[in-house]
Design a protein around this motif. Structure first.
Motif, short mmCIF file in Angstrom:
data_model
loop_
_atom_site.label_atom_id
_atom_site.label_comp_id
_atom_site.label_asym_id
_atom_site.label_seq_id
_atom_site.Cartn_x
_atom_site.Cartn_y
_atom_site.Cartn_z
N LEU A 26 0.83 -1.20 0.00
CA LEU A 26 0.00 0.00 0.00
C LEU A 26 0.86 1.25 0.00
N SER A 27 1.89 1.26 0.84
CA SER A 27 2.75 2.45 0.94
C SER A 27 3.45 2.74 -0.38
N LYS A 28 3.95 1.70 -1.04
CA LYS A 28 4.63 1.90 -2.33
C LYS A 28 3.67 2.51 -3.35
N GLN A 30 0.89 4.20 -2.72
CA GLN A 30 0.49 5.54 -2.30
C GLN A 30 1.59 6.56 -2.58
N ARG A 31 2.84 6.18 -2.37
CA ARG A 31 3.94 7.08 -2.66
C ARG A 31 4.05 7.34 -4.16
N ALA A 32 3.82 6.30 -4.95
CA ALA A 32 3.84 6.47 -6.41
C ALA A 32 2.76 7.44 -6.86
N GLY A 33 1.67 7.51 -6.09
CA GLY A 33 0.58 8.43 -6.41
C GLY A 33 0.74 9.81 -5.83
N GLY A 34 1.87 10.06 -5.17
CA GLY A 34 2.14 11.41 -4.66
C GLY A 34 1.93 11.61 -3.17
N ASP A 35 1.47 10.59 -2.46
CA ASP A 35 1.27 10.72 -1.02
C ASP A 35 2.58 10.48 -0.27
N ASP A 36 2.68 11.04 0.92
CA ASP A 36 3.81 10.78 1.82
C ASP A 36 3.40 9.66 2.76
N ALA A 37 3.57 8.42 2.30
CA ALA A 37 3.21 7.25 3.10
C ALA A 37 4.48 6.64 3.66
N ARG A 38 4.44 6.30 4.94
CA ARG A 38 5.60 5.68 5.59
C ARG A 38 5.11 4.69 6.63
N ILE A 39 6.03 3.86 7.09
CA ILE A 39 5.66 2.75 7.97
C ILE A 39 6.41 2.86 9.29
N MET A 40 5.71 2.58 10.37
CA MET A 40 6.32 2.47 11.70
C MET A 40 6.07 1.06 12.22
N ALA A 41 7.12 0.43 12.75
CA ALA A 41 7.00 -0.95 13.24
C ALA A 41 8.18 -1.26 14.15
N LEU A 42 8.10 -2.39 14.80
CA LEU A 42 9.26 -2.94 15.47
C LEU A 42 10.14 -3.64 14.45
N GLY A 43 11.44 -3.67 14.72
CA GLY A 43 12.37 -4.43 13.90
C GLY A 43 13.05 -5.47 14.76
N ASP A 44 13.29 -6.64 14.18
CA ASP A 44 13.95 -7.70 14.95
C ASP A 44 14.70 -8.62 13.98
#
Length: 396
Positions: A26-28, A30-44
């Motif tokens: 979804l983020s990819k 949305q960004r291709a469509g001009g939105d500032d989409a980003r993801i927040m998560a835990l990393g492990d």
């Protein structure tokens, strides 16, 4: 539009599976469509610093703290993530939380409610009625409040909509929207070269619910008619790999089984192109992205009736939809084997493969999904704006 996706976990081998993949897809788009989409998560599981970008999407990852190991992924958290989420919500137009009963997405959704940030919740089949006391307590303490307070609740299937409403009861949810999973359109793969052995693919998390042992147990019957067939077992192990490999040893089919482990996204698509049949005999699979990715290149799928894609695959003739029941291992394996054998017939394979490719391109592309989601976002923002205007008018 500034969109903050919050999902529980990202690992190098994509062990958390669907929700993170959906957030990335979804983020990819949305960004291709001009939105500032980003993801927040835990990393492990990363060696060295946590990445700041995944597949071209900016990510804000925080080291997972295993606060309650007994609850596995539901028991990991990060105080720093939650503090940063509160700060980033101030600058976001909308927060999209990929919700489960955990210590990341649930508190993040509660923060969005507390700060008045427009909130869209997507449950991915992970919030349903349960007899587990801890889960019931979690529902009482926060899940119901989030479902009732969200500006929109996204569901994959009608069954999921019913389940989420049951958790939110007795308050009916009036802002539910069906949003299927979507994948990038792919070229239709070339036909199998004459003389090349047939390949059967299982690609998903190797866990009990996905039933990889049914895949292996089907091998003897298929090999009896196609002795040169190759069976590929791909995906991160989340508990069921030792038993699956032991079953292959007992059945004497190890030499025909290739265990390749977790794959990157492009490797997933390549594996789909190499396969003649994709198999996921999972119990209760909401709407598998891995199934869509296999079909997107023209590989027919064998799935179960409890998979959310079952009606679509059956209606389109994009593979075979079988019954599968816990505790009926021999019967399940026989059904999987018969479905594979049917789809290895050249005519049936070509017909189902074309139907699979057309099904994805007509109904399950990421472009179709993001158009629906964009309308939902705009409706949420509009309702919020109108609510603020009404409140201001009443105040004066």
């Amino acid at each position: 539009m500034k969109i903050l996706h919050i999902v529980t976990l990202h690992t190098p081998d994509h062990a958390f599976g669907g929700p993170t993949r959906v957030a990335l897809n979804l983020s990819k788009a949305q960004r291709a469509g001009g939105d500032d989409a980003r993801i927040m998560a835990l990393g492990d599981g990363f060696d060295g610093p946590l990445p700041r970008e995944v597949e071209g999407v900016p990510v804000h990852l925080f080291q997972a703290r295993h606060l309650l190991p007994v609850f596995e992924v539901s028991g990991i958290t990060s105080a720093a993530l939650l503090r940063t989420a509160r700060r980033m919500m101030r600058g976001a137009d909308l927060v999209h939380v990929h919700l489960m009963r955990d210590l990341v997405t649930l508190p993040a959704a509660l923060i969005a409610l507390a700060t008045g940030t427009p909130l869209v919740v997507q449950t991915h089949g992970m919030v349903d009625p349960t007899e587990k006391r801890v889960a019931q307590l979690t529902d009482l303490l926060g899940v119901r409040r989030v479902l009732r307070g969200a500006d929109a609740v996204l569901h994959l299937t009608e069954a999921e909509r019913v389940d989420v409403n049951a958790v939110a009861a007795p308050v009916p949810l009036t802002r539910t929207v069906r949003l299927v999973n979507g994948v990038r359109p792919q070229p239709f793969k070339p036909a199998r070269e004459p003389g090349r052995p047939p390949t059967v693919l299982f690609l998903a998390r190797i866990q009990e619910r996905k039933r990889p042992e049914d895949f292996v147990a089907a091998m003897p019957a298929v090999l009896a008619e196609h002795p040169d067939a190759r069976f590929v077992l791909a995906g991160p192990d989340t508990g069921a790999l030792p038993g699956t490999l032991e079953l292959a040893r007992r059945l004497g089919v190890t030499d025909s089984l290739d265990h390749v482990g977790p794959l990157g996204h492009e490797e997933v698509l390549a594996a789909g192109r190499e396969a003649d049949v994709y198999v996921l005999p999972s119990i209760e699979e909401p709407l598998g992205v891995s199934v869509l990715e296999a079909m997107s290149v023209g590989t027919p799928a064998v799935i179960t009736r409890t998979c959310g894609l079952g009606p679509d695959v059956a209606r389109a003739g994009a593979g075979r939809v079988i019954d599968s029941r816990v505790g009926e291992d021999a019967a399940n394996a026989d059904k999987v084997a018969r479905a594979i054998l049917e789809l290895l017939e050249p005519g049936a394979n070509a017909e189902a493969g074309k139907a699979a490719w057309e099904l994805v391109n007509e109904h399950f592309t990421i472009e179709v999904v993001t158009r629906t989601l964009r309308r939902t976002y705009e409706d949420v923002v509009r309702r919020r704006s109108e609510g603020i205007k009404r409140t201001a008018a009443h105040a004066t």
